[in-house]
Motif scaffolding. Sequence first.
Motif, PDB file in Angstrom:
ATOM      1  N   SER A 164     -11.559 -15.722  48.806  1.00 37.59           N
ATOM      2  CA  SER A 164     -10.440 -16.531  48.319  1.00 37.59           C
ATOM      3  C   SER A 164      -9.207 -15.659  48.085  1.00 37.59           C
ATOM      4  O   SER A 164      -8.074 -16.076  48.351  1.00 37.59           O
ATOM      5  N   LEU A 182      -7.635 -15.289  51.496  1.00 36.23           N
ATOM      6  CA  LEU A 182      -7.045 -16.500  52.069  1.00 36.23           C
ATOM      7  C   LEU A 182      -5.733 -16.895  51.396  1.00 36.23           C
ATOM      8  O   LEU A 182      -4.851 -17.469  52.050  1.00 36.23           O
ATOM      9  N   LEU A 206      -4.320 -10.394  54.245  1.00 35.75           N
ATOM     10  CA  LEU A 206      -5.380 -11.347  54.581  1.00 35.75           C
ATOM     11  C   LEU A 206      -6.435 -10.685  55.447  1.00 35.75           C
ATOM     12  O   LEU A 206      -7.638 -10.822  55.209  1.00 35.75           O
ATOM     13  N   LEU A 261     -10.219 -10.177  54.345  1.00 36.61           N
ATOM     14  CA  LEU A 261     -11.337 -10.741  55.114  1.00 36.61           C
ATOM     15  C   LEU A 261     -12.330  -9.648  55.495  1.00 36.61           C
ATOM     16  O   LEU A 261     -13.543  -9.883  55.523  1.00 36.61           O
TER      17      LEU A 261
END
Length: 425
Positions: free
Chosen positions: A58, A61, A360, A364
Motif C-alpha cells: 500500500s 501504490l 512506486l 513494489l
Amino acid sequence: MTYRSPGKAMSVLISSTFAFTVCFAVWMMFAVLGIPIKHQLGLSETQFGLLAAMPVLSGALVRVPLGIWTDRYGGRIVFFLTMIVAVVPIWLMSYATQYWQFLVLALFVGLVGGTFSVGTPYVARWFKRERQGFAMGVFGAGNSGAAVTKFVAPVLILTAGGAWTIVPQVYAIGLLITACLFWVFSATDPAHLQAASSTSLQAQLQLLRDPRVWRYSQYYSVVFGGYVGLALWMVNYYVDEYSFSMGTAAFLAACFSLPGGVLRALGGWISDRYGAYRTTWWVMWVIWVAFFILSYPKTDFTIQTNDGPLSFHLALSPTVFTFLMFVVGIAMAIGKASVFKFISNDYDGNIGAVSGIVGLAGGLGGFILPILFGALLDFTGINASCFMLMYGTVCVSLIWMHYSFRGAQQREREAGGGGLAVNPA
C-alpha cells in the motif's frame, strides 16, 4: 522558483526528516512484530513474507497519487494528513487476532510509507539545484527508521512481558505526536505550488512513457526495494540461520538497516560531487560482489586425495555475514540518493510525479521480495536463497546501465547536472 531563508529551509528539512524517520519505523514494524505473530498463528515462511510485505504494497501504490498531490497542493498538508489517517489502523492492529485481519490492517498502516514521495519534492524545492541532492539525501536518511524499529520494538515487547500488542499502541501515539510537531515546525511556500501547478495532470502521467523513468525505477527497485525487503527479512534470517533470540537478531539486523538509512545523506553529497551515473555504477558493483558471497549456502563436501578423503565445511560466520550486510547497507544508502539525483537532474516541476513513479517501483520491489524470499525458502530450504535472488536483480541493473549510458551526449548532460559521468566500461 523562489527560495526562502536558509533558516526556514533547514526547519523544513529537519522536521520532514524526523517525521519520515518515524513513518519509516512504523512502516517496517513487521520486521520485528511479525516474529511473535508468526509463532502465534503458526505461519509458513511465505505467509510471514506476505504479512511483512503488506504495508509495503500500500505504501508503494499510494506514492504516485501522493507525489502528484504534493505537486498540486503542497507537501506540508499532504504529509500531515497522511500521518493522521494512518494513526487509527495502527492502533487497531493491537486488537487483531486472525491472519486476514492483520493483512487488511497492514494495508492501511502502509499509508505512511507513501510519505517518501511527499517529502522528497517538498524538501527539494526549498533548496537550490546544486544542493538538492544533499537535501534529498538528508531527508532520505529517514530510512534509518527501519533500524529504529529494530531497537525500539524488542524493548517494548520485553517491557510488556512478551506482549507484542504494546508496539502498535505506542507507535500510534508516537505518530500522532510526530504529525503535530511536523505541522508546527514545517512551512508552505506558495511559489512552490505555482511552479508545480504549471504542469497538467495529463503531462505528469505522460511521464510513464519516458524510458528514463523506467530505467531509474529498475535501479531504485534494487537499492530501495532490496533495502526494504532485506530490512523486513533479516531478523527472521538471523533467527533461522544462526538460532539467535529475537532481541539479538534485531540488534544485528540493525547493522544493515542503520547505515542503509543514515548514510543516504552521504550519498546525496557524493552524487552532487561526482554525478549520479558514476555513483550508481559503483554502488551496483559493490553490492554485486557482496551478494555473490552472501548467496553461497552452508556447504559440506569431500574430495578424494592420495592420502584419503578430505572434508570441508564452508559457511559464513555471524561476524562475516553481519560485516557484509553492513557494507551492503552503506552501498544501498548511497545508491538510493544517487538515483534521485538522476531525477533532480532530469526533472524540475515534475519531481513529485517522477519520484512517485520511481518510489512506486522501489516499493513494489520491497513488497515482492519478502514474499519471494519466503517462497524460495519454503521451496528450497536454503536460507541464502534470498541473496541468490538479489544477486540476479543486480546483474540486470549492471547490464542495463552499461547499454544505456554509453553515449557522449549522456555524459555531457550528466556533467552539466553535477559531476562528470565517466562510463568505466
